[in-house]
Design an enzyme around this catalytic site. Structure first.
Site, PDB file in Angstrom:
ATOM      1  CB  CYS A 139       1.278   1.293   3.456  1.00 51.26           C
ATOM      2  SG  CYS A 139       0.663   2.765   4.261  1.00 51.26           S
TER       3      CYS A 139
HETATM    4  C1  UDX Z   1       1.030   8.014   6.678  1.00 51.35           C
HETATM    5  C2  UDX Z   1       1.824   7.575   7.894  1.00 51.35           C
HETATM    6  O1  UDX Z   1       2.213   8.582   8.667  1.00 51.35           O
HETATM    7  C3  UDX Z   1       2.856   6.591   7.522  1.00 51.35           C
HETATM    8  O2  UDX Z   1       3.679   6.219   8.564  1.00 51.35           O
HETATM    9  C4  UDX Z   1       2.040   5.433   7.102  1.00 51.35           C
HETATM   10  O3  UDX Z   1       2.795   4.291   6.923  1.00 51.35           O
HETATM   11  C5  UDX Z   1       1.322   5.798   5.845  1.00 51.35           C
HETATM   12  O4  UDX Z   1       0.513   6.872   6.059  1.00 51.35           O
HETATM   13  P1  UDX Z   1       0.873   9.764   4.810  1.00 51.35           P
HETATM   14  O5  UDX Z   1      -0.386  10.170   5.476  1.00 51.35           O
HETATM   15  O6  UDX Z   1       0.818   9.141   3.478  1.00 51.35           O
HETATM   16  O7  UDX Z   1       1.674   8.772   5.793  1.00 51.35           O
HETATM   17  O8  UDX Z   1       1.918  10.926   4.905  1.00 51.35           O
HETATM   18  P2  UDX Z   1       2.288  12.134   3.973  1.00 51.35           P
HETATM   19  O9  UDX Z   1       1.375  12.204   2.802  1.00 51.35           O
HETATM   20  O10 UDX Z   1       3.766  12.062   3.801  1.00 51.35           O
HETATM   21  O11 UDX Z   1       1.913  13.365   4.893  1.00 51.35           O
HETATM   22  C6  UDX Z   1       2.551  13.732   6.059  1.00 51.35           C
HETATM   23  C7  UDX Z   1       2.225  15.197   6.369  1.00 51.35           C
HETATM   24  O12 UDX Z   1       2.938  15.571   7.543  1.00 51.35           O
HETATM   25  C8  UDX Z   1       2.614  16.187   5.282  1.00 51.35           C
HETATM   26  O13 UDX Z   1       1.503  16.983   4.975  1.00 51.35           O
HETATM   27  C9  UDX Z   1       3.733  17.007   5.913  1.00 51.35           C
HETATM   28  O14 UDX Z   1       3.751  18.348   5.467  1.00 51.35           O
HETATM   29  C10 UDX Z   1       3.402  16.901   7.385  1.00 51.35           C
HETATM   30  N1  UDX Z   1       4.523  17.124   8.300  1.00 51.35           N
HETATM   31  C11 UDX Z   1       5.713  16.510   8.106  1.00 51.35           C
HETATM   32  C12 UDX Z   1       4.337  17.956   9.406  1.00 51.35           C
HETATM   33  O15 UDX Z   1       3.273  18.527   9.589  1.00 51.35           O
HETATM   34  N2  UDX Z   1       5.363  18.129  10.296  1.00 51.35           N
HETATM   35  C13 UDX Z   1       6.579  17.562  10.116  1.00 51.35           C
HETATM   36  O16 UDX Z   1       7.479  17.785  10.933  1.00 51.35           O
HETATM   37  C14 UDX Z   1       6.764  16.730   8.984  1.00 51.35           C
HETATM   38  C1  UDX Z   2      -2.664  -0.526   2.850  1.00 45.47           C
HETATM   39  C2  UDX Z   2      -3.297  -1.405   3.947  1.00 45.47           C
HETATM   40  O1  UDX Z   2      -4.338  -2.202   3.383  1.00 45.47           O
HETATM   41  C3  UDX Z   2      -3.793  -0.560   5.078  1.00 45.47           C
HETATM   42  O2  UDX Z   2      -4.337  -1.371   6.101  1.00 45.47           O
HETATM   43  C4  UDX Z   2      -2.568   0.178   5.571  1.00 45.47           C
HETATM   44  O3  UDX Z   2      -2.731   0.783   6.745  1.00 45.47           O
HETATM   45  C5  UDX Z   2      -2.085   1.109   4.478  1.00 45.47           C
HETATM   46  O4  UDX Z   2      -1.669   0.294   3.412  1.00 45.47           O
HETATM   47  P1  UDX Z   2      -3.503   0.897   0.793  1.00 45.47           P
HETATM   48  O5  UDX Z   2      -2.066   0.888   0.388  1.00 45.47           O
HETATM   49  O6  UDX Z   2      -4.228   2.168   0.808  1.00 45.47           O
HETATM   50  O7  UDX Z   2      -3.673   0.251   2.243  1.00 45.47           O
HETATM   51  O8  UDX Z   2      -4.332  -0.054  -0.197  1.00 45.47           O
HETATM   52  P2  UDX Z   2      -4.645  -1.605  -0.336  1.00 45.47           P
HETATM   53  O9  UDX Z   2      -6.081  -1.717  -0.653  1.00 45.47           O
HETATM   54  O10 UDX Z   2      -4.132  -2.387   0.782  1.00 45.47           O
HETATM   55  O11 UDX Z   2      -3.835  -1.969  -1.660  1.00 45.47           O
HETATM   56  C6  UDX Z   2      -2.442  -1.865  -1.739  1.00 45.47           C
HETATM   57  C7  UDX Z   2      -1.933  -2.343  -3.073  1.00 45.47           C
HETATM   58  O12 UDX Z   2      -2.135  -3.740  -3.215  1.00 45.47           O
HETATM   59  C8  UDX Z   2      -2.619  -1.714  -4.277  1.00 45.47           C
HETATM   60  O13 UDX Z   2      -1.673  -1.422  -5.284  1.00 45.47           O
HETATM   61  C9  UDX Z   2      -3.573  -2.786  -4.752  1.00 45.47           C
HETATM   62  O14 UDX Z   2      -3.857  -2.689  -6.126  1.00 45.47           O
HETATM   63  C10 UDX Z   2      -2.782  -4.030  -4.427  1.00 45.47           C
HETATM   64  N1  UDX Z   2      -3.646  -5.220  -4.257  1.00 45.47           N
HETATM   65  C11 UDX Z   2      -4.540  -5.272  -3.227  1.00 45.47           C
HETATM   66  C12 UDX Z   2      -3.518  -6.299  -5.131  1.00 45.47           C
HETATM   67  O15 UDX Z   2      -2.688  -6.259  -6.060  1.00 45.47           O
HETATM   68  N2  UDX Z   2      -4.322  -7.390  -4.943  1.00 45.47           N
HETATM   69  C13 UDX Z   2      -5.209  -7.475  -3.931  1.00 45.47           C
HETATM   70  O16 UDX Z   2      -5.894  -8.490  -3.823  1.00 45.47           O
HETATM   71  C14 UDX Z   2      -5.334  -6.390  -3.057  1.00 45.47           C
END
Ligand code: UDX
Ligand code: UDX
Length: 430
Positions: free
Chosen positions: A266
């Site tokens: 993200c």
């Molecule tokens: C999600 C959110 O959607 C993204 O916008 C957000 O910022 C982070 O989390 P994530 O859950 O990590 O993304 O997505 P990903 O692991 O890429 O999985 C998406 C899934 O959608 C895949 O399993 C893919 O096969 C599926 N997909 C994709 C469909 O079912 N239909 C499609 O047309 C395209």
């Molecule tokens: C993030 C957001 O927190 C969540 O709300 C969003 O919807 C998806 O993206 P995620 O990426 O799963 O979640 O993990 P997060 O716990 O936010 O950590 C992100 C990255 O920042 C990691 O690499 C973590 O190690 C780093 N981090 C986090 C730091 O380096 N320092 C911190 O204090 C906190």
């Protein structure tokens, strides 16, 4: 309610299972047959604490199923969440191809459905996308009108990997960006059992709230890393400083862990996408650009420290503990460990890596480095050890565990070791 979720990545699957735990009936849809089979057999395709157990439970209680058939899912449910991925293009702009595809598929399925249906965008999309891409595609392919024949909303997710189900059940807030009152009210009802403030906005405000949240959090990390880099040079423990500032309610004590920078699916892509959008509309976002540049340099800080001890890394055995971008996940997307491994390989170091969950994923990027079965195996005979993820397992490492190294050079990229158990190690910012 009857809910379908399109896309079973970590967000889609955790959202689907989360709603099923709350008593709703859920159908998850994905184009990937392998994922569907795994999910229906009670096995999550990703590692996420609690997920396997809850998945098995809701499958058994017949409140959850996964399918490739989107027509079936739309027909059998009242509301669909789009949670397909929104990756970055090489230039940092958002790649909407999966959003385009999913909204066309939903449009086609809605063409044959007479009942009212609501489509909710859960994926992170830039302001304007829900109305200009999703709504447009659904209207074009369903031959129906938003507001009249179907409902539309944007409801961003704030799920942290490794804590996704907890975050789903106990959100800090719920944001509903509705196209019309009917859509907003419907979604509000869906969340009625949640104990969290609900913020109702228009669609593009909801879209922006997600980007602003991630931009703020990413900036907080880059800022504490910058403070950390200064502290390191001054011989000050950044974590003591973080504690000191964290008591100030305006700053808050969360997200002040300095280290090797943020990774994951993200923050990196969302900050880039926001910058790209800002430029498109004629604004130069200086702070956001610096958030990225600090973050891109941060993984290399640990290598600068390593080189103080080992100026020539050629042939040196380096043990890496932790590969995932954070603990409690097998996800390595944008993990700082990738940049560190690339650089170590460039300098011809010999790497043995260990991670409790992420090694299989890393093998697909670096098939040729060595992978260890446990930390001890990685540490044996090593010239240096770099700790790159703060897994709980590493908190228990003791002086004895490190005594099997050839040279006891230990550098932490994340704060994890216990000073009472291990002597003489240093941190990237402490
Ligand atoms: C999600 C959110 O959607 C993204 O916008 C957000 O910022 C982070 O989390 P994530 O859950 O990590 O993304 O997505 P990903 O692991 O890429 O999985 C998406 C899934 O959608 C895949 O399993 C893919 O096969 C599926 N997909 C994709 C469909 O079912 N239909 C499609 O047309 C395209
Ligand atoms: C993030 C957001 O927190 C969540 O709300 C969003 O919807 C998806 O993206 P995620 O990426 O799963 O979640 O993990 P997060 O716990 O936010 O950590 C992100 C990255 O920042 C990691 O690499 C973590 O190690 C780093 N981090 C986090 C730091 O380096 N320092 C911190 O204090 C906190």
């Amino acid at each position: 309610m009857k809910i379908s979720v399109i896309g079973t990545g970590y967000v889609g699957l955790c959202t689907g299972v989360g709603f099923a735990i709350k008593g709703h009936n859920v159908i998850c849809v994905d184009i990937d047959e392998k994922k569907i089979k795994m999910i229906n057999s009670g096995k999550s395709p990703i590692y996420e604490p609690l997920l396997d157990g809850y998945l098995k439970k809701v499958l058994k209680e017949k409140r959850f199923e996964a399918t490739k058939d989107i027509d079936y899912a739309i027909k059998k449910t009242d509301i669909s969440f789009i949670s397909v991925g929104t990756p970055s293009r090489p230039d940092g702009s958002i790649d909407l191809r999966y959003i385009e595809q999913a909204s066309k598929d939903i449009g086609n399925a809605l063409k044959n459905k007479n009942d009212y249906h609501i489509v909710v965008v859960k994926s992170t999309v830039l302001p304007g996308t829900t109305e200009n891409v999703v709504k447009k595609n659904i209207e074009k392919f369903s031959l129906k009108k938003a507001g009249k024949d179907f409902g539309l909303a944007m409801n961003p997710e704030f799920l942290r990997e490794g804590k996704a189900l907890e975050d789903f059940s106990n959100p800090d807030r719920i944001v509903i960006g509705g196209f019309d009152k009917k859509s907003t009210n419907f979604i509000e009802k869906l969340y009625e059992k949640f104990d969290a403030p609900i913020l109702k906005t228009d669609i593009k405000t909801a879209e922006m709230i997600k980007y602003a949240s991630n931009a703020f959090l990413a900036a907080k990390i880059s800022l504490i890393n910058e403070i950390g880099n200064i502290c390191k040079k001054l011989g000050i423990d950044t974590y003591e400083v973080a504690k000191g500032i964290g008591y100030d309610k305006r700053i808050g004590d969360k997200f002040l862990n300095s280290g090797i920078g943020y990774g994951g699916s993200c923050f990196p892509k969302d900050v880039k996408a926001l910058i790209s959008k800002a430029k498109e509309i004629g604004y130069d976002p200086k702070i956001l650009k610096d958030v990225i540049s600090v973050n891109e340099k941060q993984p290399f800080m640990i290598l600068d420290i390593l080189k103080k001890y080992l100026p020539n890394l050629k042939g040196k055995k380096i043990a890496l503990l932790g590969l995932a971008f954070k603990p409690d996940t097998d996800d390595i997307r944008e993990a700082p460990s990738i940049k560190i491994i690339e650089k170590l390989l460039e300098e011809k170091a010999v790497i043995t890596a260990y991670d409790p969950k992420a090694m299989n994923n890393m093998k697909s990027i670096f098939p040729k480095i060595m992978y260890a079965e446990n930390p001890k195996h990685a540490l044996k005979g090593a010239d240096a050890c770099l700790i790159l993820t703060e897994w709980d397992e590493f908190k228990n490492l003791t002086e004895k565990d490190f005594s099997i190294m050839k040279n006891k050079i230990i550098i932490e990229g994340r704060r994890v070791l216990d000073k009472k158990k291990v002597k003489n190690f240093e941190g990237v910012c402490w």
